[in-house]
Write a protein that holds these residues in place. Structure first.
Motif, PDB file in Angstrom:
ATOM      1  N   ALA A 204       0.833  -1.209   0.000  1.00  0.00           N
ATOM      2  CA  ALA A 204       0.000   0.000   0.000  1.00  0.00           C
ATOM      3  C   ALA A 204       0.866   1.256   0.000  1.00  0.00           C
ATOM      4  N   GLU A 205       1.954   1.248   0.747  1.00  0.00           N
ATOM      5  CA  GLU A 205       2.871   2.398   0.750  1.00  0.00           C
ATOM      6  C   GLU A 205       3.418   2.633  -0.649  1.00  0.00           C
ATOM      7  N   ILE A 206       3.813   1.551  -1.322  1.00  0.00           N
ATOM      8  CA  ILE A 206       4.358   1.663  -2.674  1.00  0.00           C
ATOM      9  C   ILE A 206       3.295   2.162  -3.639  1.00  0.00           C
TER      10      ILE A 206
ATOM     11  N   ALA B  81      -3.264   3.398   5.063  1.00  0.00           N
ATOM     12  CA  ALA B  81      -4.009   2.461   5.912  1.00  0.00           C
ATOM     13  C   ALA B  81      -5.238   1.922   5.183  1.00  0.00           C
ATOM     14  N   GLU B  82      -5.964   2.781   4.493  1.00  0.00           N
ATOM     15  CA  GLU B  82      -7.149   2.349   3.751  1.00  0.00           C
ATOM     16  C   GLU B  82      -6.755   1.426   2.597  1.00  0.00           C
ATOM     17  N   ASP B  83      -5.688   1.769   1.898  1.00  0.00           N
ATOM     18  CA  ASP B  83      -5.242   0.945   0.790  1.00  0.00           C
ATOM     19  C   ASP B  83      -4.754  -0.419   1.295  1.00  0.00           C
ATOM     20  N   ALA B  84      -4.052  -0.432   2.413  1.00  0.00           N
ATOM     21  CA  ALA B  84      -3.568  -1.692   2.983  1.00  0.00           C
ATOM     22  C   ALA B  84      -4.749  -2.597   3.344  1.00  0.00           C
ATOM     23  N   GLU B  85      -5.806  -2.021   3.901  1.00  0.00           N
ATOM     24  CA  GLU B  85      -6.985  -2.822   4.248  1.00  0.00           C
ATOM     25  C   GLU B  85      -7.627  -3.388   2.985  1.00  0.00           C
ATOM     26  N   ARG B  86      -7.688  -2.587   1.936  1.00  0.00           N
ATOM     27  CA  ARG B  86      -8.246  -3.075   0.661  1.00  0.00           C
ATOM     28  C   ARG B  86      -7.385  -4.219   0.111  1.00  0.00           C
TER      29      ARG B  86
END
Length: 176
Positions: free
Chosen positions: A22-24, A48-53
């Motif tokens: 997600a960071e990348i 955080a939202e992207d990591a959850e997705r």
């Protein structure tokens, strides 16, 4: 193969990889798409939202998408995702590279090439005759990268809508 800690390793993504991926992805969008996508959209992206997705997608039963990460010295520095080509909601016999991102600062170091090479080799081994992908029409750097690796624009364009703005995408294809 060299087992040195500086060797680039391509492997399947696991749940603990979701945060660095997600960071990348967020940093990649904010860097590569600045001036191409509305800045308000880029500014609103949250790791955080992207990591959850990513976690949700990775754990989805029957999900045909393969996620790969590039790792060097224990650090995730790239991510690619591929699977069946989608024509609307219909899957075809072709494969699609859905995503290929490299951590900004690592661009030009062969990470993207290694992820692309591994993804296309796996698509070929799975019996796909072509790999297709979509790239923003104005993303000249990405277009040059794919062209250097045998992909050509096939004449198909579609808009990608972001915050009410249509951003043209170009489809690229490569025979395997």
């Amino acid at each position: 193969m060299d087992d040195s800690p500086h060797e680039l390793r391509i492997r399947e993504m696991t749940p603990p990889d979701c945060r660095p991926v997600a960071e990348i992805r967020v940093a990649g969008w904010q860097t590569a798409y600045a001036g191409l996508v509305p800045q308000s959209y880029l500014d609103a992206m949250r790791v955080a939202e992207d990591a959850e997705r990513r976690r949700e997608l990775l754990s989805k039963p029957g999900n045909p998408v393969v996620n790969l990460v590039a790792e060097r010295a224990g650090e995730i520095i790239g991510w690619a995702a591929y699977g069946p080509y989608r024509d609307g909601e219909v899957r075809t016999e072709d494969a699609e590279l859905y995503a290929l991102y490299v951590r900004p600062g690592q661009w030009g170091g062969g990470v993207g090439e290694a992820l692309l090479r591994t993804s296309t080799a796996r698509c070929e081994a799975a019996g796909h005759g072509r790999v297709l992908l979509w790239v923003l029409r104005e993303n000249a750097r990405a277009r040059r990268f794919y062209e250097r690796h045998g992909f050509t624009a096939d004449g198909t364009e579609e808009p990608f809508e972001v915050e009410g703005v249509d951003i043209p995408e170009v489809r690229y294809a490569r025979r395997l």
